[in-house]
Design a protein around this motif. Structure first.
Motif, short mmCIF file in Angstrom:
data_model
loop_
_atom_site.label_atom_id
_atom_site.label_comp_id
_atom_site.label_asym_id
_atom_site.label_seq_id
_atom_site.Cartn_x
_atom_site.Cartn_y
_atom_site.Cartn_z
N VAL A 187 0.84 -1.19 0.00
CA VAL A 187 0.00 0.00 0.00
C VAL A 187 0.88 1.24 0.00
O VAL A 187 2.00 1.22 0.52
CB VAL A 187 -0.95 0.07 1.23
CG1 VAL A 187 -2.04 -0.98 1.12
CG2 VAL A 187 -0.19 -0.06 2.53
N ASN A 188 0.38 2.30 -0.63
CA ASN A 188 0.99 3.61 -0.44
C ASN A 188 0.82 4.01 1.02
O ASN A 188 -0.03 3.47 1.73
CB ASN A 188 0.32 4.65 -1.33
CG ASN A 188 0.58 4.43 -2.81
OD1 ASN A 188 1.65 4.70 -3.30
ND2 ASN A 188 -0.44 3.94 -3.51
N GLU A 189 1.58 5.00 1.47
CA GLU A 189 1.51 5.39 2.88
C GLU A 189 1.41 6.91 3.01
O GLU A 189 2.15 7.65 2.36
CB GLU A 189 2.73 4.87 3.64
CG GLU A 189 2.81 3.35 3.64
CD GLU A 189 4.03 2.82 4.37
OE1 GLU A 189 4.70 3.60 5.08
OE2 GLU A 189 4.34 1.62 4.22
N TRP A 190 0.48 7.33 3.86
CA TRP A 190 0.34 8.76 4.16
C TRP A 190 1.61 9.27 4.84
O TRP A 190 2.21 8.57 5.66
CB TRP A 190 -0.82 9.00 5.11
CG TRP A 190 -2.21 8.86 4.58
CD1 TRP A 190 -3.13 7.91 4.92
CD2 TRP A 190 -2.87 9.71 3.64
NE1 TRP A 190 -4.32 8.11 4.26
CE2 TRP A 190 -4.18 9.21 3.46
CE3 TRP A 190 -2.49 10.84 2.92
CZ2 TRP A 190 -5.11 9.81 2.60
CZ3 TRP A 190 -3.40 11.44 2.06
CH2 TRP A 190 -4.69 10.92 1.91
N VAL A 191 1.99 10.50 4.54
CA VAL A 191 3.00 11.21 5.32
C VAL A 191 2.40 12.53 5.79
O VAL A 191 1.32 12.93 5.35
CB VAL A 191 4.30 11.46 4.51
CG1 VAL A 191 4.95 10.15 4.12
CG2 VAL A 191 4.03 12.32 3.27
N SER A 200 -8.39 2.41 -1.39
CA SER A 200 -8.02 1.02 -1.12
C SER A 200 -6.54 0.79 -1.35
O SER A 200 -6.03 -0.30 -1.09
CB SER A 200 -8.81 0.08 -2.03
OG SER A 200 -8.49 0.30 -3.40
N LYS A 201 -5.84 1.80 -1.78
CA LYS A 201 -4.43 1.68 -2.11
C LYS A 201 -3.53 2.47 -1.17
O LYS A 201 -2.32 2.55 -1.37
CB LYS A 201 -4.19 2.14 -3.55
CG LYS A 201 -5.08 1.41 -4.56
CD LYS A 201 -5.08 2.09 -5.91
CE LYS A 201 -6.11 1.44 -6.84
NZ LYS A 201 -7.50 1.64 -6.39
N ILE A 202 -4.12 3.09 -0.12
CA ILE A 202 -3.34 3.91 0.81
C ILE A 202 -3.55 3.43 2.24
O ILE A 202 -4.69 3.30 2.70
CB ILE A 202 -3.73 5.40 0.72
CG1 ILE A 202 -3.56 5.92 -0.70
CG2 ILE A 202 -2.87 6.23 1.68
CD1 ILE A 202 -3.97 7.37 -0.88
N GLY A 203 -2.45 3.17 2.94
CA GLY A 203 -2.46 2.88 4.36
C GLY A 203 -1.48 3.82 5.05
O GLY A 203 -1.24 4.93 4.58
N TYR A 205 1.28 11.24 -0.30
CA TYR A 205 1.42 9.81 0.02
C TYR A 205 2.48 9.22 -0.90
O TYR A 205 2.70 9.69 -2.01
CB TYR A 205 0.09 9.07 -0.07
CG TYR A 205 -0.54 8.97 -1.44
CD1 TYR A 205 -0.22 7.92 -2.31
CD2 TYR A 205 -1.50 9.89 -1.85
CE1 TYR A 205 -0.81 7.82 -3.56
CE2 TYR A 205 -2.10 9.79 -3.09
CZ TYR A 205 -1.76 8.75 -3.94
OH TYR A 205 -2.35 8.65 -5.18
N LYS A 206 3.15 8.17 -0.42
CA LYS A 206 4.32 7.64 -1.11
C LYS A 206 4.39 6.12 -1.01
O LYS A 206 3.74 5.52 -0.17
CB LYS A 206 5.61 8.24 -0.50
CG LYS A 206 5.71 9.76 -0.65
CD LYS A 206 6.89 10.31 0.13
CE LYS A 206 8.21 10.01 -0.53
NZ LYS A 206 8.43 10.85 -1.72
N GLY A 207 5.18 5.52 -1.89
CA GLY A 207 5.55 4.12 -1.73
C GLY A 207 5.07 3.15 -2.78
O GLY A 207 5.61 2.06 -2.91
N GLY A 208 4.03 3.49 -3.54
CA GLY A 208 3.50 2.52 -4.49
C GLY A 208 2.64 1.48 -3.81
O GLY A 208 2.80 1.20 -2.62
N SER A 209 1.71 0.88 -4.55
CA SER A 209 0.77 -0.07 -3.95
C SER A 209 0.63 -1.31 -4.81
O SER A 209 1.24 -1.44 -5.88
CB SER A 209 -0.61 0.58 -3.79
OG SER A 209 -1.28 0.64 -5.04
N TRP A 210 -0.23 -2.22 -4.34
CA TRP A 210 -0.54 -3.46 -5.06
C TRP A 210 -1.12 -3.20 -6.44
O TRP A 210 -1.07 -4.06 -7.31
CB TRP A 210 -1.52 -4.29 -4.24
CG TRP A 210 -2.82 -3.56 -3.94
CD1 TRP A 210 -3.08 -2.75 -2.88
CD2 TRP A 210 -4.01 -3.58 -4.73
NE1 TRP A 210 -4.36 -2.26 -2.93
CE2 TRP A 210 -4.96 -2.77 -4.06
CE3 TRP A 210 -4.39 -4.21 -5.91
CZ2 TRP A 210 -6.24 -2.55 -4.55
CZ3 TRP A 210 -5.68 -4.01 -6.42
CH2 TRP A 210 -6.59 -3.19 -5.73
N ALA A 211 -1.69 -2.01 -6.66
CA ALA A 211 -2.34 -1.67 -7.93
C ALA A 211 -1.51 -0.73 -8.78
O ALA A 211 -2.01 -0.22 -9.79
CB ALA A 211 -3.72 -1.07 -7.66
#
Length: 536
Positions: free
Chosen positions: A381-385, A514-517, A487-493
């Motif tokens: 999942v992408n991640e909030w900063v 659904s792609k950000i945690g 938000y950063k990191g890239g996700s499953w999608a």
């Protein structure tokens, strides 16, 4: 030879004596006035030393340092919002794993138990958005129905939470950890939550309210035990009493000298043989869980740990070592090192030889950690900063601890000088126009467009356009606001490009996906954290 040996012996003994000498600065005697500290016959000044970092649960210590933030490769069609810049990040702590569904359900359970009857709206505000799994041309009903609660997904990352919800969770986590610290040191009793759920009879109401002036017991209708089709009236404590007297809040505890939860007690600590509250100087509190800054997150993702020669690798494309999305070791040759989309429609590989093995997210402890020991800093999942998004932030970033989003606030006091609290029981804050630094040195032209028009604009010919917005400021105002978060990191999608930690995207802080945690971070105090070993 004897003289040489004697000389070496004298030197070594002298060095041993020097090394054993205590530091000249100490907390026994003032080095500027000569008065003793901790002297009950005088002012009994409390001088504390060595009160530093409290190792937080579930976190990895990250030693800070210098690194190059920003793009590590050239992509012609990519947005140019991450220009390179050299800066330094202070040491900090970072969650080893992304926050999971199980973690979030623990949070929700606590809210439901404490506020479920008195303030159900607080519980509802913390629920993740199940609808983020909906797609018009996809059958995602099993995820919408089961992803957040079913134990099969307990260790999967929480998604469908907004930036605001993630920050509120971080505050709750801080309060609960510090509350336990007070209990463990004997400064507070374990809260008896049955008080909240207690049901009072009508003849008990007046006596209770006399014992608790300013608060009320409120009537609640419930099914009768004898006949479920009938209702009976019972009385329970109101939300305001729970908020003010029962729920521990770190900020309120430290700022308001008169505040002690109703279930707590003032400890007897050595200060004129009188009771006093625990303070920051006692060194038992964590500094506070929060979202990481963008600079911290990117630094932690790349893990620029120096080798034996004191140098570190610059220009890494992904959080893992090397420049390849696939594992190049003999044992795992060709296997993916993160959960992402390889190409159109390829979510997990070929049947019988699945690669990342997941159509959507994966458990937070899958795949190898990076050199700091952090899992899934790319993919999943992408991640909030914490940062507010601006396209040109890196052009104006400070040389250390870069962050866009500062608001220098102050507590709100009433006429008698008492701290005011908000609906969540936190100290109310306020700030002036000059205290809000979210737009400071904003070089993005789109955000400087003046949309505060005093007269209507000619919109002849536009009134029949579908979805036309009739308010001129809605048309011309930029999409980027003070509430747009990174938000950063890239996700499953996501495709492989977004797994590069330097890439940046943004979303309004009250929206979810659904792609950000997220995962939490925490600042350190005093000395920098010792060097982090490379996890090889």
């Amino acid at each position: 030879m004897k003289n040489v040996f004697k000389y070496l012996l004298i030197v070594s003994v002298g060095m041993a004596i020097v090394s054993c000498q205590q530091r000249e600065l100490n907390t026994r005697v003032s080095n500027t006035t000569g008065w003793n500290y901790f002297d009950k016959k005088t002012t009994n000044f409390q001088a504390n030393e060595g009160v530093g970092n409290v190792n937080p649960v579930g976190m990895i210590p990250i030693q800070g340092g210098v690194f190059t933030i920003g793009e590590k490769d050239e992509f012609i069609t990519a947005p140019r919002n991450n220009e390179t810049r050299t800066l330094t990040v202070s040491s900090f702590y970072m969650d080893k794993y992304e926050v999971t569904n199980l973690n979030w359900n623990e949070y929700l359970h606590w809210l439901e138990f404490v506020f479920g009857t008195a303030a159900p709206e607080l519980v509802d505000a913390a629920r993740p958005d199940h609808k983020v799994w909906r797609e018009d041309l996809a059958y995602n009903d099993p995820y919408e129905d089961n992803y957040f609660e079913h134990p099969a997904f307990s260790f999967y990352p929480i998604v469908g939470v907004t930036w605001e919800q993630a920050m509120q969770y971080s505050q709750w986590r801080t309060d609960r950890v510090n509350e336990m610290a007070l209990i463990n040191c004997g400064a507070m009793q374990i809260p008896d939550f049955s008080i909240i759920a207690r049901e009072f009879e009508e003849d008990e109401v007046e006596e209770w309210q006399q014992e608790n002036p300013g608060y009320e017991l409120v009537p609640v209708e419930k099914p009768s035990d004898e006949d479920p089709e009938q209702t009976v009236t019972v009385y329970r404590v109101e939300y305001k009493w729970i908020r003010d007297k029962f729920i521990f809040n770190t900020e309120k505890y430290l700022m308001d000298a008169n505040y002690v939860p109703a279930y707590g007690r003032k400890p007897k600590l050595d200060s004129y043989d009188t009771n006093r509250k625990v303070t920051i100087a006692d060194g038992i509190f964590v500094t506070g869980y929060r979202l990481p800054t963008e600079a911290e997150w990117e630094f932690a993702a790349y893990a620029p740990v120096s080798g034996e020669d004191g140098l570190t690798i610059e220009g890494k494309i992904y959080p893992w070592s090397g420049y390849h999305p696939r594992d190049m070791t003999k044992k795992n040759l060709g296997m993916m090192q993160a959960n992402y989309v390889r190409g159109r429609g390829d979510m997990m590989g070929v049947s019988g030889a699945l690669n990342d093995r997941r159509v959507i997210t994966n458990p937070v402890d899958e795949f190898a950690p990076n050199d700091f020991g952090l899992y899934n800093m790319a993919g999943n999942v992408n991640e909030w900063v914490m940062d507010v998004y601006r396209e040109t932030t890196f052009q104006e970033a400070t040389e250390y601890n870069s962050y866009r989003g500062n608001i220098y606030s102050h507590p709100v006091l009433d006429e008698e000088g008492n701290f005011q609290v908000d609906s969540l029981g936190c100290i109310m804050i306020s700030w002036g126009k000059d205290d809000d630094k979210r737009d400071v040195r904003d070089g993005d032209p789109a955000n400087r467009i003046d949309t505060d028009y005093q007269m209507p604009i000619d919109t002849v010919g536009m009134e029949n356009l579908e979805n036309y917005k009739s308010e001129p400021t809605d048309i011309l105002a930029p999409r980027i606001t003070k509430k747009t978060r990174v938000y950063k990191g890239g996700s499953w999608a996501d495709r492989i490009y977004w797994l590069n930690p330097s890439t940046r995207r943004y979303l309004e802080q009250d929206q979810a996906s659904s792609k950000i945690g997220f995962r939490c971070a925490m600042s350190t105090l005093g000395d920098q954290i010792p060097g982090t070993p490379v996890t090889k």
